[in-house]
Enzyme design. Sequence first.
Site, PDB file in Angstrom:
ATOM      1  CG  HIS A 135     -40.321 -21.527   8.604  1.00  0.00           C
ATOM      2  ND1 HIS A 135     -39.843 -20.942   9.442  1.00  0.00           N
ATOM      3  CD2 HIS A 135     -39.435 -21.478   7.855  1.00  0.00           C
ATOM      4  CE1 HIS A 135     -39.936 -19.925   9.331  1.00  0.00           C
ATOM      5  NE2 HIS A 135     -39.109 -20.288   8.494  1.00  0.00           N
ATOM      6  CE  LYS A 183     -35.652 -12.471  13.099  1.00  0.00           C
ATOM      7  NZ  LYS A 183     -34.667 -12.884  13.269  1.00  0.00           N
TER       8      LYS A 183
HETATM    9  N1  MSP Z   1     -32.911 -21.945   3.782  1.00  0.00           N
HETATM   10  C1  MSP Z   1     -32.755 -21.132   3.024  1.00  0.00           C
HETATM   11  C2  MSP Z   1     -32.980 -22.620   2.010  1.00  0.00           C
HETATM   12  C3  MSP Z   1     -32.265 -23.808   1.725  1.00  0.00           C
HETATM   13  S1  MSP Z   1     -33.264 -25.069   0.742  1.00  0.00           S
HETATM   14  C4  MSP Z   1     -31.478 -25.334   0.124  1.00  0.00           C
HETATM   15  C5  MSP Z   1     -34.386 -20.709   3.309  1.00  0.00           C
HETATM   16  N2  MSP Z   1     -34.701 -20.897   4.501  1.00  0.00           N
HETATM   17  S2  MSP Z   1     -36.124 -20.246   5.545  1.00  0.00           S
HETATM   18  O1  MSP Z   1     -35.746 -20.640   6.832  1.00  0.00           O
HETATM   19  O2  MSP Z   1     -35.382 -18.983   5.367  1.00  0.00           O
HETATM   20  O3  MSP Z   1     -37.413 -20.472   5.079  1.00  0.00           O
HETATM   21  C6  MSP Z   1     -37.472 -20.362   3.797  1.00  0.00           C
HETATM   22  C7  MSP Z   1     -38.721 -21.224   3.747  1.00  0.00           C
HETATM   23  O4  MSP Z   1     -39.782 -21.665   4.561  1.00  0.00           O
HETATM   24  C8  MSP Z   1     -39.305 -20.909   1.797  1.00  0.00           C
HETATM   25  O5  MSP Z   1     -39.028 -20.885   0.516  1.00  0.00           O
HETATM   26  C9  MSP Z   1     -40.615 -21.353   1.994  1.00  0.00           C
HETATM   27  O6  MSP Z   1     -41.441 -22.592   1.916  1.00  0.00           O
HETATM   28  C10 MSP Z   1     -41.062 -20.925   4.214  1.00  0.00           C
HETATM   29  N3  MSP Z   1     -42.046 -20.244   3.955  1.00  0.00           N
HETATM   30  C11 MSP Z   1     -41.130 -19.246   5.545  1.00  0.00           C
HETATM   31  N4  MSP Z   1     -42.006 -18.195   5.066  1.00  0.00           N
HETATM   32  C12 MSP Z   1     -43.073 -18.272   4.325  1.00  0.00           C
HETATM   33  C13 MSP Z   1     -44.151 -17.979   4.169  1.00  0.00           C
HETATM   34  N5  MSP Z   1     -44.734 -16.858   5.034  1.00  0.00           N
HETATM   35  N6  MSP Z   1     -45.245 -18.461   4.168  1.00  0.00           N
HETATM   36  C14 MSP Z   1     -45.077 -20.250   2.772  1.00  0.00           C
HETATM   37  N7  MSP Z   1     -43.666 -20.706   3.236  1.00  0.00           N
HETATM   38  C15 MSP Z   1     -42.691 -19.618   3.524  1.00  0.00           C
HETATM   39  O7  MSP Z   1     -34.706 -19.250   2.395  1.00  0.00           O
END
Ligand code: MSP
Length: 534
Positions: A29, A314
């Site tokens: 994130h 996570k």
């Molecule tokens: N809530 C939705 C997004 C809604 S936007 C209108 C969601 N949330 S999430 O908490 O799962 O966060 C996703 C985003 O966090 C990914 O799209 C990315 O930008 C970032 N990442 C989460 N894990 C990641 C990695 N391991 N590596 C890079 N970015 C990552 O999806």
Amino acid sequence: MSDSTGTRGHSYYVTTPIYYVNDRPHLGHAYTTVAGDVLSRWHRRRGEQVCFLTGTDEHGQKIMRTAEAHGVSPQEWCDRLVEEEWKPLWRHLQIANDDFIRTTEERHTARVQEFVQDLYDRGEIYRGGYEGPYCVGCEEYKSPGELLDGSGEFEGRKLCPIHRTPVEMLKEENYFFRLSAYGPRLLELYAAEPGFVQPESARNEVVRFVEQGLQDLSISRSTFDWGIPVPWDPGHVIYVWVDALLNYATAVGYGADPERFARTFPADVHLVGKDILRFHAVIWPAMLMANGLPLPERIAANGWLMVGGEKMSKSNLTGISPRQLTDHFGVDAYRYYFLRAVPFGTDGSFSWEDFAARYTSELADDFGNLASRTAAMVGRYFGGVLPAATAAGPAEQALADGLARAAAEADERIGEQLDFAGGLAAVLDFVRQVNGYLSAQEPWKTAKDGSEQGRARLATVLYSAAEALRGIAVLLSPVMPGACGLLWDSLGAEPQLGALADQRIPEAGGWGLLPAGVTVTKGAVLFPRLEEKS
Ligand code: MSP
């Protein structure tokens, strides 16, 4: 190419995804959020008006189940996580967002209802039934063809290809958005605007997906109630992704502040992880088309930070949190490292050793050392008063040219192409050029030459190194605001040139801007040796 209000006469608008608050933020994130922060700081340094938005996605089954598992209401759970985990981490990482939207806020929920009602009134939404495999982790129906076969504890079950956990069969009577009707217009859009989805590999994947034909999208749920009620049928809540995508509109005044909305919307860049590209590159533009709203300029997908060959999540974090890394390396180096080490758009693995190696060679030895030895020599040989460059020659011209090149290249790569690694490499190459200049000029030897000529050369060399650092401080400040602020102080620049935040990228590559006579002090070490840390 930009004027003071942005290229299209309004704010340069950058967004991150809004994150699910089922857990605390992790490195993945933070990666997208830091990228958004750097991009928006870069555009502010160009003199543009910028709006940088982040926030949290708080509805849906995933959050509801997590709250239940912790024995609190979903709202209490979200409030706690946002205040105790998400906002504090962004403050700690120096994220300068202009707004933070939560999807449980009234400014959002009321406007989402209006938007969906409007689609319903236009005949874009109909009632129907659907049955299919659903992944709660993705909050998305999956097509049977993309599922994986489970093994071990999941033997005999079908798994989500992203989460590698079993999908659930869902059968629902709910409302559908006529997404399938938008396939041809979306394909026209991708063809007419090749830069709409980036990088190209991501664009090609989206085009292939849409070419296969789109299904209508189920946009309501009736089996749980943690969401925004469908206005004409309150027994249903709005699908969490429709709710979430609309944050980009509601946060900037959709339906509430027409003037602000017109000034800001649509986004110049939606930064997203590649896991959520389809929602942003397919569903979101189709929703906007259906509602007659303008489309974003660009959807830029970042790759995944990987652990052991899988997307960092996570469940596989191997215990490394952003704060553990900032405790060891500092916030500036943290912001620098991921953008420098992983070409934006591709996957990257985190390695403690690689981080330590880059910290030591690029930040401590190259950048930090240049700053400290320059300040030390101005102190030793000129009592801390920056002398004038009265004997400049070809070597100094080469430095001036190097800075101009680095500034232009970094601006194009970071500001336009979102090639953070390439832009940082250009600035770091210049840092090495300045170090090479000092090694070649050997001012410590010239200092022993008491002649007037020797003194003039010494002054010129030290002035040039300090002037180069002035440019470097401006160019690296969007990435490392803390260290560059210390450097700005050490150069005594503020009384003459104003605050670092007010420096402009287009001027940063100029030469001779730092006036002779400023007080240079050997400030704090920018990047202490790692072994000196606890
Ligand atoms: N809530 C939705 C997004 C809604 S936007 C209108 C969601 N949330 S999430 O908490 O799962 O966060 C996703 C985003 O966090 C990914 O799209 C990315 O930008 C970032 N990442 C989460 N894990 C990641 C990695 N391991 N590596 C890079 N970015 C990552 O999806």
